[in-house]
Design a protein around this motif. Structure first.
Motif, PDB file in Angstrom:
ATOM      1  N   VAL A 148      43.956  44.810  37.196  1.00  0.00           N
ATOM      2  CA  VAL A 148      42.549  45.124  36.917  1.00  0.00           C
ATOM      3  C   VAL A 148      41.796  45.363  38.234  1.00  0.00           C
ATOM      4  O   VAL A 148      41.184  46.400  38.442  1.00  0.00           O
ATOM      5  CB  VAL A 148      41.843  44.015  36.110  1.00  0.00           C
ATOM      6  N   THR A 200      38.121  41.013  39.606  1.00  0.00           N
ATOM      7  CA  THR A 200      37.704  39.609  39.576  1.00  0.00           C
ATOM      8  C   THR A 200      38.244  38.828  40.764  1.00  0.00           C
ATOM      9  O   THR A 200      37.482  38.174  41.481  1.00  0.00           O
ATOM     10  CB  THR A 200      38.164  38.949  38.261  1.00  0.00           C
ATOM     11  N   ASN A 244      31.394  42.382  35.897  1.00  0.00           N
ATOM     12  CA  ASN A 244      32.394  41.670  36.689  1.00  0.00           C
ATOM     13  C   ASN A 244      32.240  42.001  38.175  1.00  0.00           C
ATOM     14  O   ASN A 244      31.796  43.087  38.523  1.00  0.00           O
ATOM     15  CB  ASN A 244      33.803  42.062  36.234  1.00  0.00           C
ATOM     16  N   GLU A 302      37.231  37.732  26.356  1.00  0.00           N
ATOM     17  CA  GLU A 302      38.665  37.489  26.530  1.00  0.00           C
ATOM     18  C   GLU A 302      39.185  36.350  25.637  1.00  0.00           C
ATOM     19  O   GLU A 302      40.275  36.432  25.088  1.00  0.00           O
ATOM     20  CB  GLU A 302      38.967  37.184  27.992  1.00  0.00           C
ATOM     21  N   HIS A 362      38.112  34.786  33.031  1.00  0.00           N
ATOM     22  CA  HIS A 362      39.406  35.478  33.093  1.00  0.00           C
ATOM     23  C   HIS A 362      40.564  34.547  33.460  1.00  0.00           C
ATOM     24  O   HIS A 362      41.700  35.004  33.599  1.00  0.00           O
ATOM     25  CB  HIS A 362      39.362  36.671  34.064  1.00  0.00           C
ATOM     26  N   HIS A 375      44.508  40.045  33.212  1.00  0.00           N
ATOM     27  CA  HIS A 375      43.650  39.188  34.034  1.00  0.00           C
ATOM     28  C   HIS A 375      44.401  37.956  34.527  1.00  0.00           C
ATOM     29  O   HIS A 375      44.332  37.605  35.706  1.00  0.00           O
ATOM     30  CB  HIS A 375      42.406  38.768  33.260  1.00  0.00           C
ATOM     31  N   GLU A 435      46.645  38.115  37.673  1.00  0.00           N
ATOM     32  CA  GLU A 435      46.034  38.280  38.999  1.00  0.00           C
ATOM     33  C   GLU A 435      45.646  36.953  39.648  1.00  0.00           C
ATOM     34  O   GLU A 435      45.406  36.914  40.852  1.00  0.00           O
ATOM     35  CB  GLU A 435      44.809  39.193  38.894  1.00  0.00           C
TER      36      GLU A 435
END
Length: 468
Positions: A116, A119, A156, A180, A215, A282, A285
């Motif tokens: 993504v 974040t 975000n 989410e 996330h 998410h 990461e």
């Protein structure tokens, strides 16, 4: 204090009102809600985009299938939008897709892959550095023109956006809204059908206790009516661990950037014993680089995808063309619920029924063991003009330690952005779990990424040499 009676004649300020995604979703949700009506003022740095949304929104007013009657008005200043507002909604893109291209793809030249990039990881940090000054300005203007309004943020990096709002204006009434966790509740509803034959479970009837940060949320209690879902989830994970679970959309992850087979979720459950409650893209990461994002091949093994920014650019062009057709009346606006809780939150704050849902708020004890005032995600109770976070308890030490790493890194990023301290930003950069580089290569990548986003870094000494 909200003074509107029964949800009528409300004033909503939409910051980022030229949006072709979130704004259209809000229009649809408002149009389908008969208990609310009023005016939405659309502010965007691209006034023309906001003006097009004014036309699109106002076309809905006289339609027979529209229950909620709203007027839309594009305005040229944030002040104009905020004055008299009862609610403020924020959904902005910090920078352009060109900066996002650097955020996501420049690290790939160093072997760092991000699914993504908004974040955490190198992309999340650089995006945050661009975003924080924007949110400082938004908070200052809300303080001046709408200090009593409720603020709902969708932008975000969520944690740092909300953290910045409170750092700048401590009395602000702001929350971060993210869907989410809903995806995980839907997965649990599918599990009930798959293992127990219980069909038609509404995910909102799956009750969960949420702990963590945006996330990177976790569930330590889950139930449906009188059924404890943890033993079932263990069985579910064991059954589908290798192949993953997608319900009726088997293989969908291969041609949809936002889909996954939930294998990362399942793996984290096996490792830590709690249900990871965000999408695999998410969750991956937040973990060490070698676990799920070591290479595109490794990502495919775990059955999720790397979202290419070129796809976002192409999709944006499609939305621009769709927007023109909607403005010209060549395409009808289709009303459908988004599944977001924004409108439900507004209703609850107006006294039109209580609501419990997950939100991002400063930690004032709802999660033990995490720093006070760090922005955490838990359930909260919405009642008339009040949001009270639900005390969620404490994460197990191994998970808490991982969450703390990201909280401390986000706080370092915030302080670096506020003080325009390039050296401090680099220290946060190299400590992210995805940045598995030598100090020399990490510094080199950091310099390139900052150079690529420099037009948003007013007051920074970009030429300054910093190193670890």
């Amino acid at each position: 204090m909200i003074s509107k009676s029964k949800g009528k004649n409300l004033n909503i300020a939409y910051i980022g009102g030229g949006s072709r995604g979130w704004a259209w979703g809000l229009m649809s949700d408002l149009a389908l809600e008969k208990k609310l009506s009023g005016t939405v003022k659309l502010y965007d740095i691209d006034y023309n985009a906001a003006y097009k949304n004014e036309i699109i929104g106002n076309r809905l007013y006289d339609r027979e299938d529209v229950a909620g009657k709203w007027k839309y008005k594009a305005v040229k200043t944030m002040e104009e939008a905020l004055i008299g507002s009862d609610f403020v909604i924020i959904s902005v893109l910090p920078g352009t897709f060109e900066e996002m291209q650097s955020d996501v793809h420049e690290p790939e030249k160093y072997g760092i892959y991000q699914s993504v990039g908004d974040t955490v990881g190198p992309g999340g940090l650089v995006r945050a550095i661009r975003t924080i000054p924007i949110f400082v300005d938004i908070a200052k203007q809300i303080k001046r023109y709408a200090p009593k309004a409720w603020v709902i943020n969708y932008t975000n990096p969520m944690s740092l956006c909300v953290r910045t709002l409170y750092e700048t204006f401590p009395e602000i009434k702001a929350i971060g809204c993210c869907h989410e966790v809903f995806g995980t509740q839907k997965l649990l509803a599918s599990m009930l059908e798959e293992l127990e034959g219980i069909e038609g479970v509404d995910y909102k009837d799956v009750k969960v206790n949420v702990l963590g940060i945006n996330h990177y949320t976790w569930i330590d209690k889950a139930s449906y009516k009188d059924i404890d879902l943890f033993p079932l989830y263990k069985e579910f994970v064991n059954k589908y661990y290798e192949e993953g679970f997608e319900g009726t959309e088997k293989g969908h992850w291969m041609n949809n950037h936002f889909a996954s087979a939930n294998r990362v979720k399942f793996d984290l459950f096996k490792k830590f014993g709690l249900i990871a409650a965000a999408g695999d893209r998410h969750l991956a990461e937040f973990m060490p680089n070698s676990w799920y994002l070591k290479s595109p091949e490794k990502v495919r093994e775990w059955k999720f995808g790397l979202t290419n920014v070129q796809w976002r650019k192409d999709h944006r062009q499609e939305l621009l063309e769709k927007g023109d057709r909607l403005v010209e009346g060549k395409e009808e606006f289709i009303l459908e619920t988004t599944g977001e809780d924004g409108v439900a939150m507004i209703k609850a704050l107006l006294g039109l029924g209580d609501l419990v849902t997950n939100v991002n708020l400063p930690n004032n004890g709802q999660i033990q063991g995490l720093p006070t005032n760090s922005v955490v995600e838990t359930n909260a109770l919405f009642t008339f003009d009040s949001i009270q976070p639900v005390v969620a308890g404490q994460l197990p030490t191994p998970i808490q330690n991982m969450v703390l790493t990201h909280i401390h890194n986000q706080e370092t990023t915030l302080q670096a952005a506020l003080s325009k301290d390039k050296g401090l930003a680099l220290q946060a950069f190299v400590q992210d779990p995805l940045v598995n580089l030598t100090p020399e290569h990490a510094s080199e990548l950091f310099e390139k990424m900052l150079f690529n986003t420099q037009r948003y870094l007013e007051g920074w000494n970009i030429e300054q040499t910093v190193s670890i």
